[in-house]
Write a protein that holds these residues in place. Structure first.
Motif, PDB file in Angstrom:
ATOM      1  N   ASP A   4     119.991 -69.403  21.866  1.00  0.00           N
ATOM      2  CA  ASP A   4     118.943 -70.311  21.708  1.00  0.00           C
ATOM      3  C   ASP A   4     118.509 -71.069  23.009  1.00  0.00           C
ATOM      4  O   ASP A   4     118.628 -72.126  23.253  1.00  0.00           O
ATOM      5  N   TYR A   5     117.883 -70.305  23.986  1.00  0.00           N
ATOM      6  CA  TYR A   5     117.476 -70.783  25.194  1.00  0.00           C
ATOM      7  C   TYR A   5     115.990 -70.092  25.708  1.00  0.00           C
ATOM      8  O   TYR A   5     115.627 -69.239  25.026  1.00  0.00           O
ATOM      9  N   LYS A   6     115.349 -71.067  26.190  1.00  0.00           N
ATOM     10  CA  LYS A   6     113.865 -70.680  26.429  1.00  0.00           C
ATOM     11  C   LYS A   6     113.481 -70.464  28.232  1.00  0.00           C
ATOM     12  O   LYS A   6     114.280 -71.495  28.882  1.00  0.00           O
ATOM     13  N   ILE A   7     113.060 -69.523  28.831  1.00  0.00           N
ATOM     14  CA  ILE A   7     112.740 -69.302  30.167  1.00  0.00           C
ATOM     15  C   ILE A   7     111.217 -69.212  30.209  1.00  0.00           C
ATOM     16  O   ILE A   7     110.549 -68.705  29.549  1.00  0.00           O
ATOM     17  N   HIS A   8     110.725 -70.240  31.106  1.00  0.00           N
ATOM     18  CA  HIS A   8     109.199 -70.322  31.630  1.00  0.00           C
ATOM     19  C   HIS A   8     109.085 -69.983  33.120  1.00  0.00           C
ATOM     20  O   HIS A   8     110.187 -70.568  33.763  1.00  0.00           O
ATOM     21  N   PHE A   9     108.145 -69.376  33.238  1.00  0.00           N
ATOM     22  CA  PHE A   9     108.143 -68.902  34.948  1.00  0.00           C
ATOM     23  C   PHE A   9     106.938 -69.538  35.408  1.00  0.00           C
ATOM     24  O   PHE A   9     105.994 -69.643  34.747  1.00  0.00           O
ATOM     25  N   TYR A  10     107.043 -70.234  36.499  1.00  0.00           N
ATOM     26  CA  TYR A  10     105.943 -70.908  37.172  1.00  0.00           C
ATOM     27  C   TYR A  10     105.798 -70.295  38.603  1.00  0.00           C
ATOM     28  O   TYR A  10     106.262 -69.085  38.902  1.00  0.00           O
ATOM     29  N   ASN A  11     104.910 -70.902  39.422  1.00  0.00           N
ATOM     30  CA  ASN A  11     104.276 -70.030  40.508  1.00  0.00           C
ATOM     31  C   ASN A  11     105.801 -69.783  41.722  1.00  0.00           C
ATOM     32  O   ASN A  11     105.803 -69.003  42.318  1.00  0.00           O
ATOM     33  N   GLU A  12     106.550 -70.831  41.743  1.00  0.00           N
ATOM     34  CA  GLU A  12     107.514 -70.838  42.758  1.00  0.00           C
ATOM     35  C   GLU A  12     108.995 -70.764  42.158  1.00  0.00           C
ATOM     36  O   GLU A  12     109.978 -70.462  42.833  1.00  0.00           O
ATOM     37  N   HIS A  13     109.276 -70.986  40.937  1.00  0.00           N
ATOM     38  CA  HIS A  13     110.592 -70.988  40.261  1.00  0.00           C
ATOM     39  C   HIS A  13     110.705 -70.852  38.716  1.00  0.00           C
ATOM     40  O   HIS A  13     109.466 -70.645  38.299  1.00  0.00           O
ATOM     41  N   ALA A  14     111.581 -70.661  38.362  1.00  0.00           N
ATOM     42  CA  ALA A  14     111.698 -70.239  36.839  1.00  0.00           C
ATOM     43  C   ALA A  14     112.752 -71.504  36.321  1.00  0.00           C
ATOM     44  O   ALA A  14     113.220 -72.391  36.992  1.00  0.00           O
ATOM     45  N   CYS A  15     112.287 -71.723  35.034  1.00  0.00           N
ATOM     46  CA  CYS A  15     113.074 -72.964  34.301  1.00  0.00           C
ATOM     47  C   CYS A  15     113.379 -72.352  33.155  1.00  0.00           C
ATOM     48  O   CYS A  15     112.752 -71.760  32.258  1.00  0.00           O
ATOM     49  N   ILE A  16     114.883 -72.964  32.928  1.00  0.00           N
ATOM     50  CA  ILE A  16     115.584 -72.417  31.702  1.00  0.00           C
ATOM     51  C   ILE A  16     115.844 -73.680  30.850  1.00  0.00           C
ATOM     52  O   ILE A  16     116.518 -74.758  31.672  1.00  0.00           O
ATOM     53  N   ARG A  17     115.749 -73.762  29.445  1.00  0.00           N
ATOM     54  CA  ARG A  17     116.045 -74.892  29.045  1.00  0.00           C
ATOM     55  C   ARG A  17     116.813 -74.487  27.529  1.00  0.00           C
ATOM     56  O   ARG A  17     116.248 -73.548  26.820  1.00  0.00           O
ATOM     57  N   PHE A  18     117.559 -75.463  27.145  1.00  0.00           N
ATOM     58  CA  PHE A  18     118.186 -75.204  26.071  1.00  0.00           C
ATOM     59  C   PHE A  18     119.173 -76.621  25.694  1.00  0.00           C
ATOM     60  O   PHE A  18     119.357 -77.653  26.519  1.00  0.00           O
ATOM     61  N   LYS A  19     119.493 -76.616  24.632  1.00  0.00           N
ATOM     62  CA  LYS A  19     120.458 -77.988  24.296  1.00  0.00           C
ATOM     63  C   LYS A  19     121.832 -77.678  23.875  1.00  0.00           C
ATOM     64  O   LYS A  19     122.141 -76.743  23.288  1.00  0.00           O
ATOM     65  N   ALA A  20     122.594 -78.629  24.553  1.00  0.00           N
ATOM     66  CA  ALA A  20     123.922 -78.423  24.545  1.00  0.00           C
ATOM     67  C   ALA A  20     124.730 -80.062  24.953  1.00  0.00           C
ATOM     68  O   ALA A  20     123.897 -80.618  25.624  1.00  0.00           O
ATOM     69  N   MET A  21     125.761 -80.075  24.827  1.00  0.00           N
ATOM     70  CA  MET A  21     126.586 -81.469  25.126  1.00  0.00           C
ATOM     71  C   MET A  21     125.796 -82.513  24.605  1.00  0.00           C
ATOM     72  O   MET A  21     125.544 -83.527  25.796  1.00  0.00           O
ATOM     73  N   ALA A  22     125.257 -82.731  23.608  1.00  0.00           N
ATOM     74  CA  ALA A  22     124.748 -83.867  22.922  1.00  0.00           C
ATOM     75  C   ALA A  22     123.203 -84.125  23.832  1.00  0.00           C
ATOM     76  O   ALA A  22     123.066 -85.237  23.985  1.00  0.00           O
ATOM     77  N   GLY A  23     122.650 -82.946  24.535  1.00  0.00           N
ATOM     78  CA  GLY A  23     121.310 -83.381  25.126  1.00  0.00           C
ATOM     79  C   GLY A  23     120.477 -82.380  25.688  1.00  0.00           C
ATOM     80  O   GLY A  23     120.886 -81.148  25.283  1.00  0.00           O
ATOM     81  N   GLN A  24     119.777 -82.493  26.369  1.00  0.00           N
ATOM     82  CA  GLN A  24     118.562 -81.509  26.657  1.00  0.00           C
ATOM     83  C   GLN A  24     119.245 -81.008  28.472  1.00  0.00           C
ATOM     84  O   GLN A  24     119.479 -81.566  29.341  1.00  0.00           O
ATOM     85  N   CYS A  25     119.598 -79.490  28.336  1.00  0.00           N
ATOM     86  CA  CYS A  25     119.787 -78.984  29.316  1.00  0.00           C
ATOM     87  C   CYS A  25     118.712 -78.076  30.176  1.00  0.00           C
ATOM     88  O   CYS A  25     118.113 -77.487  29.195  1.00  0.00           O
ATOM     89  N   GLU A  26     119.024 -78.050  31.440  1.00  0.00           N
ATOM     90  CA  GLU A  26     117.664 -77.508  32.205  1.00  0.00           C
ATOM     91  C   GLU A  26     118.366 -76.919  33.316  1.00  0.00           C
ATOM     92  O   GLU A  26     119.051 -77.473  34.124  1.00  0.00           O
ATOM     93  N   VAL A  27     118.015 -75.578  33.745  1.00  0.00           N
ATOM     94  CA  VAL A  27     118.318 -74.935  34.842  1.00  0.00           C
ATOM     95  C   VAL A  27     116.980 -74.340  35.863  1.00  0.00           C
ATOM     96  O   VAL A  27     116.474 -73.734  35.408  1.00  0.00           O
ATOM     97  N   LEU A  28     116.970 -74.897  36.911  1.00  0.00           N
ATOM     98  CA  LEU A  28     115.715 -74.463  37.848  1.00  0.00           C
ATOM     99  C   LEU A  28     116.412 -73.299  38.827  1.00  0.00           C
ATOM    100  O   LEU A  28     117.344 -73.609  39.504  1.00  0.00           O
ATOM    101  N   VAL A  29     115.609 -72.234  38.824  1.00  0.00           N
ATOM    102  CA  VAL A  29     115.866 -71.000  39.918  1.00  0.00           C
ATOM    103  C   VAL A  29     114.831 -70.994  40.686  1.00  0.00           C
ATOM    104  O   VAL A  29     113.486 -70.567  40.174  1.00  0.00           O
ATOM    105  N   ASP A  30     115.001 -70.933  41.972  1.00  0.00           N
ATOM    106  CA  ASP A  30     113.845 -70.588  42.930  1.00  0.00           C
ATOM    107  C   ASP A  30     113.813 -69.069  43.284  1.00  0.00           C
ATOM    108  O   ASP A  30     113.487 -68.440  44.288  1.00  0.00           O
ATOM    109  N   SER A  31     113.726 -68.297  42.051  1.00  0.00           N
ATOM    110  CA  SER A  31     113.599 -66.852  41.946  1.00  0.00           C
ATOM    111  C   SER A  31     112.658 -66.290  40.733  1.00  0.00           C
ATOM    112  O   SER A  31     112.775 -66.857  39.645  1.00  0.00           O
ATOM    113  N   LEU A  32     111.892 -65.480  40.983  1.00  0.00           N
ATOM    114  CA  LEU A  32     111.009 -64.961  39.901  1.00  0.00           C
ATOM    115  C   LEU A  32     111.451 -63.519  39.374  1.00  0.00           C
ATOM    116  O   LEU A  32     110.617 -63.080  38.920  1.00  0.00           O
ATOM    117  N   GLU A  33     112.650 -63.278  39.852  1.00  0.00           N
ATOM    118  CA  GLU A  33     113.145 -61.974  39.385  1.00  0.00           C
ATOM    119  C   GLU A  33     113.610 -62.217  37.907  1.00  0.00           C
ATOM    120  O   GLU A  33     114.715 -62.769  37.851  1.00  0.00           O
TER     121      GLU A  33
END
Length: 297
Positions: A4-33
């Protein structure tokens, strides 16, 4: 079944979002692979769930529940649990008792559930005798908690999970900069290849302007301890949810939020909490620890 996570690709980075540990979690990656981003997403998601499932006080099937329901008997622990308890002990000693994982039981007097009621001193006194980290005995094999007492690892578990994910991403994708953000507790695996900073918005009330809410981080970690999402207003007086374990009452003069920058997220998170617990002396305390910080009052 896909996690249950979502991945979004933008011009310069990717963003991963999911809910865990009683809140919103976000992971940003400066890679588009796509393959790299997918691996990081799966790693972050499963590591967050693992730590949450193991240490959350809201579950009845984990080590925290076993310790809290042992009725004074010893509970076997593993190396990971021992490391967290040891870090909690260091925080307790360095804070002269203000950082105390047994103080979570005060939620019975201060639920901060929107009812805006103030406990009486008798209610608080009944709980104070069940608080005191010095009563907890542990080594690398077991922990013994007096009957009726509880520990709450929530004060350090989320920051610990952030650090684990950031370290694992360094090994998994050594060329990528990965920003791990679990509800405002953040660690960056390495500097971005383009030399730019990651920009982070603090979750402040609307009346604070961008100067207060927008922060930049290039490498390392930052964590925020804040009051404004959990508070009680009784007869016009505002009580924040950061409680003094020796008195059972909200900390006098506590800031609205404390953000600390440090090498890793566990260190940043503990210092932010310790700064908040200092109340009016928050600035002086953090200056004495020689760390970069931002306080909003």
């Amino acid at each position: 079944m896909r996690p249950d996570y979502k991945i979004h690709f933008y011009n310069e980075h990717a963003c991963i979002r999911f809910k865990a540990m009683a809140g919103q979690c976000e992971v940003l990656v400066d890679s588009l692979e796509p393959a790299t981003v997918e691996q990081i997403a799966a790693l972050a998601y499963h590591q967050a769930l693992r730590v949450d499932n193991k240490f959350s006080r809201y579950r009845n099937d984990n080590i925290c529940h076993q310790i809290n329901t042992a009725r004074g008997e010893s509970t076997p622990i593993d190396e990971e649990t021992y490391r967290l308890l040891s870090f909690a002990d260091q925080c307790y000693q360095s804070s002269k008792g203000l950082f105390d994982l047994t103080s979570g039981i005060l939620r019975r007097a201060w639920p901060f559930d929107g009812n805006n009621r103030q406990p009486n001193q008798q209610q608080i006194d009944a709980l104070l005798c069940l608080i005191g980290w010095e009563k907890v005995l542990f080594d690398n094999k077991q922990v013994t908690l007096p009957a009726g007492m509880e520990i709450d690892l929530g004060a350090i578990a989320k920051e610990y999970a952030v650090g684990l994910v950031a370290q694992a991403c360094t090994q998994l994708a050594p060329r990528a900069s990965v920003l791990v953000n679990f509800s405002g507790d953040i660690q960056v695996s390495k500097a971005r290849r383009d030399g730019l900073h990651w920009k982070v918005n603090l979750d402040l009330p609307e009346h604070y302007d961008e100067q207060h809410s927008l922060l930049e981080i290039k490498q390392g970690a930052m964590a925020t301890c804040s009051q404004y999402h959990r508070e009680a207003v009784v007869n016009g007086k505002r009580f924040g949810h950061i409680l003094n374990p020796s008195t059972g009452w909200p900390v006098d003069g506590a800031p609205a939020s404390v953000t600390v920058f440090a090498k890793n997220c566990v260190q940043a998170g503990s210092l932010a909490t310790l700064g908040m617990l200092q109340g009016d002396n928050a600035e002086a305390y953090l200056q004495s620890r020689q760390v970069e910080y931002k306080i909003v009052r």
